[in-house]
Design a protein around this motif. Structure first.
Motif, short mmCIF file in Angstrom:
data_model
loop_
_atom_site.label_atom_id
_atom_site.label_comp_id
_atom_site.label_asym_id
_atom_site.label_seq_id
_atom_site.Cartn_x
_atom_site.Cartn_y
_atom_site.Cartn_z
N LYS A 143 82.74 47.01 -7.90
CA LYS A 143 82.61 45.57 -7.78
C LYS A 143 82.55 45.20 -6.30
O LYS A 143 83.44 45.55 -5.53
N ARG A 144 81.48 44.54 -5.92
CA ARG A 144 81.29 44.06 -4.55
C ARG A 144 81.10 42.55 -4.64
O ARG A 144 80.07 42.08 -5.15
N GLY A 145 82.11 41.80 -4.20
CA GLY A 145 82.05 40.35 -4.38
C GLY A 145 82.08 40.06 -5.87
O GLY A 145 82.97 40.52 -6.58
N ARG A 146 81.10 39.38 -6.36
CA ARG A 146 81.01 39.06 -7.79
C ARG A 146 80.06 39.98 -8.54
O ARG A 146 79.84 39.81 -9.73
N LYS A 147 79.48 40.94 -7.84
CA LYS A 147 78.48 41.82 -8.46
C LYS A 147 79.03 43.20 -8.74
O LYS A 147 79.82 43.74 -7.98
N LEU A 148 78.56 43.76 -9.84
CA LEU A 148 78.80 45.17 -10.13
C LEU A 148 77.65 45.95 -9.51
O LEU A 148 76.48 45.59 -9.69
N MET A 149 77.98 47.01 -8.79
CA MET A 149 76.96 47.80 -8.11
C MET A 149 77.12 49.27 -8.46
O MET A 149 78.24 49.77 -8.57
N TRP A 150 75.99 49.93 -8.63
CA TRP A 150 75.97 51.37 -8.87
C TRP A 150 75.31 52.06 -7.70
O TRP A 150 74.30 51.60 -7.17
N LYS A 151 75.84 53.21 -7.31
CA LYS A 151 75.23 54.02 -6.28
C LYS A 151 74.22 54.94 -6.96
O LYS A 151 74.57 55.72 -7.86
N TRP A 152 72.95 54.83 -6.56
CA TRP A 152 71.88 55.56 -7.25
C TRP A 152 72.13 57.07 -7.28
O TRP A 152 71.88 57.72 -8.28
N SER A 153 72.65 57.63 -6.19
CA SER A 153 72.87 59.08 -6.18
C SER A 153 73.86 59.49 -7.26
O SER A 153 73.73 60.55 -7.87
N GLU A 154 74.86 58.64 -7.55
CA GLU A 154 75.81 58.94 -8.63
C GLU A 154 75.14 58.80 -9.99
O GLU A 154 75.36 59.62 -10.89
N VAL A 155 74.34 57.75 -10.16
CA VAL A 155 73.62 57.55 -11.43
C VAL A 155 72.72 58.76 -11.69
O VAL A 155 72.73 59.33 -12.79
N ASP A 156 71.99 59.16 -10.68
CA ASP A 156 71.09 60.31 -10.81
C ASP A 156 71.86 61.57 -11.17
O ASP A 156 71.46 62.34 -12.04
N ARG A 157 73.01 61.79 -10.51
CA ARG A 157 73.83 62.97 -10.80
C ARG A 157 74.34 62.94 -12.24
O ARG A 157 74.29 63.94 -12.94
N TYR A 158 74.81 61.79 -12.71
CA TYR A 158 75.30 61.67 -14.08
C TYR A 158 74.18 61.94 -15.08
O TYR A 158 74.38 62.64 -16.06
N LEU A 159 73.01 61.37 -14.83
CA LEU A 159 71.89 61.57 -15.76
C LEU A 159 71.37 63.00 -15.72
O LEU A 159 70.90 63.52 -16.72
N THR A 160 71.46 63.63 -14.58
CA THR A 160 70.98 65.00 -14.43
C THR A 160 71.98 66.02 -14.94
O THR A 160 71.61 66.95 -15.65
N ASN A 161 73.26 65.85 -14.59
CA ASN A 161 74.26 66.87 -14.87
C ASN A 161 75.35 66.47 -15.83
O ASN A 161 76.21 67.29 -16.14
N GLY A 162 75.37 65.24 -16.28
CA GLY A 162 76.48 64.78 -17.10
C GLY A 162 77.64 64.36 -16.22
O GLY A 162 77.69 64.67 -15.03
N SER A 163 78.60 63.67 -16.80
CA SER A 163 79.71 63.12 -16.02
C SER A 163 80.61 64.20 -15.44
O SER A 163 81.27 63.98 -14.43
#
Length: 87
Positions: A41-61
């Motif tokens: 959470k940054r201010g009022r927004k939820l933010m995702w770091k793309w490198s983490e998203v990519d890692r999760y989608l590629t390798n699982g959590s």
């Protein structure tokens, strides 16, 4: 994805949904199920770091071999990024 095919390093919900071709409800479900990393959470927004998203989608959590669902999502995301509509 932006016009120049650059994926932003940090993404809000709308940007993430566009880049992985899913709805906000699906993102929420995938975060709950561990398919996507939790947002920050940054201010009022939820933010995702793309490198983490990519890692999760590629390798699982857990960082291991991707499960079948994550592999299906990764392949669909790659096709969308390449501009292909085939399934």
């Amino acid at each position: 994805m932006t016009d120049d095919n650059h994926i932003p390093p940090w993404q809000d919900m709308n940007t993430l949904c566009r880049n992985i071709c899913v709805s906000p409800t699906t993102v929420d479900n995938w975060v709950r199920d561990g398919i996507l990393p939790p947002p920050r959470k940054r201010g009022r927004k939820l933010m995702w770091k793309w490198s983490e998203v990519d890692r999760y989608l590629t390798n699982g959590s857990d960082g291991g071999a991707p499960d079948a669902e994550a592999e299906r999502i990764r392949n669909g995301t790659r096709r969308a990024a390449e501009g292909r509509a085939d399934h």
